[in-house]
Enzyme design. Structure first.
Site: not given
Ligand code: GLN
Length: 501
Positions: A130, A154, A55
């Site tokens: 994400s 994410s 990532k």
């Molecule tokens: N959907 C969550 C957010 O927007 C999770 C994001 C993540 O785990 N980086 O914060």
């Protein structure tokens, strides 16, 4: 086993990549860009020769480190994250850097300022987020595994959307050195993988105490062994009942100040769609058929998960992102009146709308005189959530655990399958996406490991579920899912080709 000629592999990657755009940067042309593992090595736990994706918020020297942001689009990482370094030491190599929601903020990867990533199962839909690029790359078979980060879901949510395995390790089990911080007390580097065995090998390689990350630690001696040959022995699995979820949803709605429309949206967003509910029931049936005892459990504090998560995550984000000022990092504006103006301009041009929203929210909950009302309250809720999980699973400090009721807890991952982009009317608003984090963010608040895995396909799209465990019990989760996978192999999209044993 298909032909493993390098040209075949390169052509395969290029074809998929045109469809899904999972990678921000891919180094395919290099001479080493060829999977060197032969079918004969199938038994090997080793990762030698395997390409993997990372990532683009995790540093790999010589590769981009854009974090999906305009602000860092030109940044080249000067060093390598510990988790990546450990994987490289096994002989695995980095194929490229994958797309993400800007700084990890989002659930679709569409919050990336760089490009849009499509779901390999249906390219008109999102890959989730994400870590959407990493999940899509694994689902398409471009790489057998990838690293992502999980702050509130994410890794697990895109894994579910793309039909692959997603492991969020216990807090501190994997070094965060080299991960660009979003919300440090919640996040982990996690794993997206094609099989449970692979996920286990990768976790075995990257876990452990790292002097460069003071929050990292080795698993306690009492924790179950990663290669303990306990595979799939009967376990007690707590199931989060539909009634408990419904109760939580109503309470969530009651706690929301605002128009009735907002409440309805929140309840609706967190309610499981029929196909996800059916997948969840199927997982229960199959786990029971494998000999496990399922018991209904309730987690009363679940309803506070999303508000507590977004309070803490945005507060930490507002502090962590303060370093991006166009001076030390980031694209510097050409003209500025004075230093403040320079920082303002760099951020105005560099950050996307979701990131700005969260920085504002974070500074709001932290502003003087109001910390009690928001931030400290969220921290107390967080302790409560942690305690309710410990009551079910036993304490994280193995020695003093009272008799736990469950070895693991089965939960949905996300209320919907991969959603579209509005062209077909099937999208999720940014608000609904946040409300839908209900099922994933609890593991982060409690610091517990959680493993998401695919259970079914509905309308051509994968449905996943997750198992949560006691801190440092990744082995138990992997054993459970490995036995499940042997009985019910994971699906692959059309045109998927297995290059790896
Ligand atoms: N959907 C969550 C957010 O927007 C999770 C994001 C993540 O785990 N980086 O914060």
């Amino acid at each position: 086993m298909a032909s493993r000629a390098p040209e075949t592999y390169r052509a395969y990657c290029t074809q998929w990549e045109e469809q899904i755009r999972a990678f921000i940067e891919m180094k395919l042309a290099s001479d080493t860009a060829f999977p060197v593992v032969s079918p004969g090595d199938a038994q090997a736990k080793g990762l030698a020769g395997l390409p993997f994706a990372v990532k683009d918020n995790i540093a790999v020297q010589g590769f981009s480190l854009s974090c999906g942001s305009k602000l860092l689009e030109d940044l080249c990482a000067p060093y390598t994250a510990t988790a990546v370094r450990k994987l490289e030491a096994t002989g695995a190599w980095v194929l490229g850097k994958t797309n993400l929601d800007e700084f990890g903020m989002g659930s679709s990867t569409d919050n990336s300022a760089i490009q849009r990533t499509n779901n390999p199962w249906d390219t008109s839909r999102v890959a989730g987020g994400s870590s959407g690029g990493s999940a899509a790359a694994v689902a398409a078979g471009i790489v057998p595994f990838a690293l992502g980060s999980d702050t509130g879901g994410s890794v697990r949510q895109p894994a579910s959307f793309c039909g692959v395995l997603g492991l969020k390790p216990s807090y501190g089990a994997v070094s965060r050195y080299g991960l660009v911080a979003y919300a440090s007390s919640l996040e982990n580097i996690g794993i997206l993988a094609d099989t449970t065995a692979r996920c286990r090998s990768v976790f075995a390689a990257i876990r452990g105490k790292d002097p460069l990350d003071q929050t990292s630690q080795d698993a306690p001696a009492e924790a179950p062994l990663l290669y303990g040959h306990d595979s799939g022995g009967p376990k007690v699995i707590g199931v989060l009942s539909a009634e408990a979820i419904a109760k939580a949803l109503v309470a969530v709605a009651a706690g929301i100040e605002g128009s009735p429309g907002t409440k309805e949206t929140a309840v609706q967003a967190a309610s499981l769609e029929r196909e996800v509910q059916q997948g969840f029931e199927l997982a229960k049936t199959r786990l029971a058929a494998l000999g496990h005892r399922l018991v209904e459990v309730e987690i009363p504090s679940l309803k506070y998960g999303v508000p507590a998560y977004y309070t803490i995550a945005t507060a930490e984000a507002s502090a962590n992102l303060a370093r991006f000022d166009g001076v030390r990092y980031g694209r510097r504006p050409l003209e500025a009146e004075n230093p403040e103006d320079l920082i303002d301009k760099a951020r105005e041009a560099g950050f996307g709308p979701e990131v700005k929203l969260r920085i504002l929210l974070g500074t709001f909950v932290l502003r003087s005189g109001f910390q009690d009302r928001y931030y400290l309250r969220a921290q107390r809720i967080r302790m409560g959530i942690r305690r309710s999980f410990e009551e079910l699973l036993g304490s994280a400090e193995y020695g003093i655990s009272a008799s736990p009721h469950c070895d693991a807890i089965l939960m949905p991952v996300f209320p919907t399958r991969a959603f579209g982009r509005g062209d077909a009317g099937e999208t999720l608003s940014p608000f609904a996406q946040k409300a839908a984090d209900l099922y994933t963010c609890c593991a982060n608040l409690a610091g517990l490991p959680a493993l998401a895995f695919p259970v079914s396909l509905a309308g051509g799209l994968p449905v996943g579920v997750q198992l949560l465990g006691r801190a440092f019990s990744e082995a138990t989760l992997l054993d459970l899912v490995e036995a499940y996978e042997q009985a019910h192999p994971f699906p692959h999209p059309a045109a998927y080709h297995a290059f790896w044993p």
